[in-house]
Design a protein around this motif. Structure first.
Motif, PDB file in Angstrom:
ATOM      1  N   SER A   1      -6.685   8.378   1.292  1.00 20.11           N
ATOM      2  CA  SER A   1      -6.919   7.116   0.587  1.00 20.11           C
ATOM      3  C   SER A   1      -5.575   6.456   0.261  1.00 20.11           C
ATOM      4  O   SER A   1      -4.521   7.067   0.377  1.00 20.11           O
ATOM      5  CB  SER A   1      -7.731   7.345  -0.687  1.00 20.11           C
ATOM      6  N   TYR A   2      -5.637   5.198  -0.133  1.00 23.40           N
ATOM      7  CA  TYR A   2      -4.446   4.425  -0.428  1.00 23.40           C
ATOM      8  C   TYR A   2      -4.547   3.795  -1.808  1.00 23.40           C
ATOM      9  O   TYR A   2      -5.639   3.535  -2.295  1.00 23.40           O
ATOM     10  CB  TYR A   2      -4.264   3.294   0.600  1.00 23.40           C
TER      11      TYR A   2
ATOM     12  N   GLU B   1      -3.158   0.445  -4.032  1.00 26.19           N
ATOM     13  CA  GLU B   1      -2.594  -0.883  -3.854  1.00 26.19           C
ATOM     14  C   GLU B   1      -1.586  -1.152  -4.963  1.00 26.19           C
ATOM     15  O   GLU B   1      -1.796  -0.773  -6.114  1.00 26.19           O
ATOM     16  CB  GLU B   1      -3.692  -1.943  -3.881  1.00 26.19           C
TER      17      GLU B   1
ATOM     18  N   CYS C   1      -3.110   3.570  -8.900  1.00 22.02           N
ATOM     19  CA  CYS C   1      -3.307   5.021  -8.987  1.00 22.02           C
ATOM     20  C   CYS C   1      -3.617   5.443 -10.428  1.00 22.02           C
ATOM     21  O   CYS C   1      -3.263   4.746 -11.383  1.00 22.02           O
ATOM     22  CB  CYS C   1      -2.096   5.778  -8.448  1.00 22.02           C
TER      23      CYS C   1
ATOM     24  N   HIS D   1       4.646   5.865  -6.921  1.00 16.86           N
ATOM     25  CA  HIS D   1       4.431   4.762  -5.980  1.00 16.86           C
ATOM     26  C   HIS D   1       5.158   3.505  -6.456  1.00 16.86           C
ATOM     27  O   HIS D   1       5.835   2.827  -5.680  1.00 16.86           O
ATOM     28  CB  HIS D   1       2.940   4.462  -5.833  1.00 16.86           C
TER      29      HIS D   1
ATOM     30  N   LEU E   1       0.839  -1.195   0.000  1.00 11.66           N
ATOM     31  CA  LEU E   1       0.000   0.000   0.000  1.00 11.66           C
ATOM     32  C   LEU E   1       0.875   1.247   0.000  1.00 11.66           C
ATOM     33  O   LEU E   1       1.922   1.276   0.637  1.00 11.66           O
ATOM     34  CB  LEU E   1      -0.876   0.068   1.253  1.00 11.66           C
ATOM     35  N   ALA E   2       0.389   2.272  -0.695  1.00  8.89           N
ATOM     36  CA  ALA E   2       1.026   3.593  -0.672  1.00  8.89           C
ATOM     37  C   ALA E   2      -0.076   4.620  -0.470  1.00  8.89           C
ATOM     38  O   ALA E   2      -1.128   4.540  -1.106  1.00  8.89           O
ATOM     39  CB  ALA E   2       1.775   3.865  -1.971  1.00  8.89           C
ATOM     40  N   ARG E   3       0.138   5.561   0.409  1.00 14.00           N
ATOM     41  CA  ARG E   3      -0.862   6.584   0.701  1.00 14.00           C
ATOM     42  C   ARG E   3      -0.912   7.626  -0.399  1.00 14.00           C
ATOM     43  O   ARG E   3       0.094   8.052  -0.933  1.00 14.00           O
ATOM     44  CB  ARG E   3      -0.534   7.269   2.013  1.00 14.00           C
ATOM     45  N   SER E   4      -2.123   8.052  -0.720  1.00  9.68           N
ATOM     46  CA  SER E   4      -2.308   9.131  -1.684  1.00  9.68           C
ATOM     47  C   SER E   4      -2.217  10.460  -0.958  1.00  9.68           C
ATOM     48  O   SER E   4      -2.858  10.655   0.064  1.00  9.68           O
ATOM     49  CB  SER E   4      -3.683   9.014  -2.343  1.00  9.68           C
TER      50      SER E   4
ATOM     51  N   CYS F   1       0.382  -0.555 -10.059  1.00 13.05           N
ATOM     52  CA  CYS F   1      -0.244   0.314  -9.052  1.00 13.05           C
ATOM     53  C   CYS F   1      -1.653   0.667  -9.507  1.00 13.05           C
ATOM     54  O   CYS F   1      -1.915   0.755 -10.714  1.00 13.05           O
ATOM     55  CB  CYS F   1       0.599   1.579  -8.885  1.00 13.05           C
TER      56      CYS F   1
END
Length: 82
Positions: free
Chosen positions: A39-40, A42, A55, A66, A29-32, A53
Motif C-alpha cells: 500500500s501507499y 499520500e 500514514c 515519509h 506517494l511513499a510506499r508502506s 502524510c
C-alpha cells in the motif's frame, strides 16, 4: 528541528524511503513497508514547506519518516536550483 523529527529523518535515510511526485501539484506517494505491504501513503507539500502524510504515524505524532524523506527531497531540489 526537534528530536522526533531528527529520529524520523534518520529512519527515512536508513530505510531508504523513496517519495515519488504525482501528476498533481505538490502531491507525492511513499510506499508502506510495515503498515500494509504493497500500500501507499499520500503526502502533500505546501508552498511554504509544510508537509502532511496519511500514514498512521503522522496522524498520531504529526511527524513520520515519509514526511521527513519528502522534506529532504524538497531541500535537495531547492539547493540544486540555486
Amino acid at each position: 528541528m526537534d528530536r522526533l523529527q531528527q529520529r524520523e529523518q534518520a529512519r527515512a535515510r536508513a530505510r531508504g524511503v523513496r517519495v515519488v511526485k504525482l501528476a498533481g501539484q505538490n502531491r507525492y506517494l511513499a510506499r508502506s513497508r510495515t503498515y500494509e505491504p504493497g500500500s501507499y501513503f499520500e503526502l502533500w507539500a505546501s508552498p511554504w514547506g509544510h508537509v502532511r502524510c496519511t500514514c498512521p504515524g503522522f496522524t498520531y505524532r504529526g511527524v513520520c519518516k515519509h514526511a521527513e524523506a519528502l522534506r529532504d527531497k524538497l531541500k535537495a531540489r531547492l539547493l540544486d536550483t540555486r
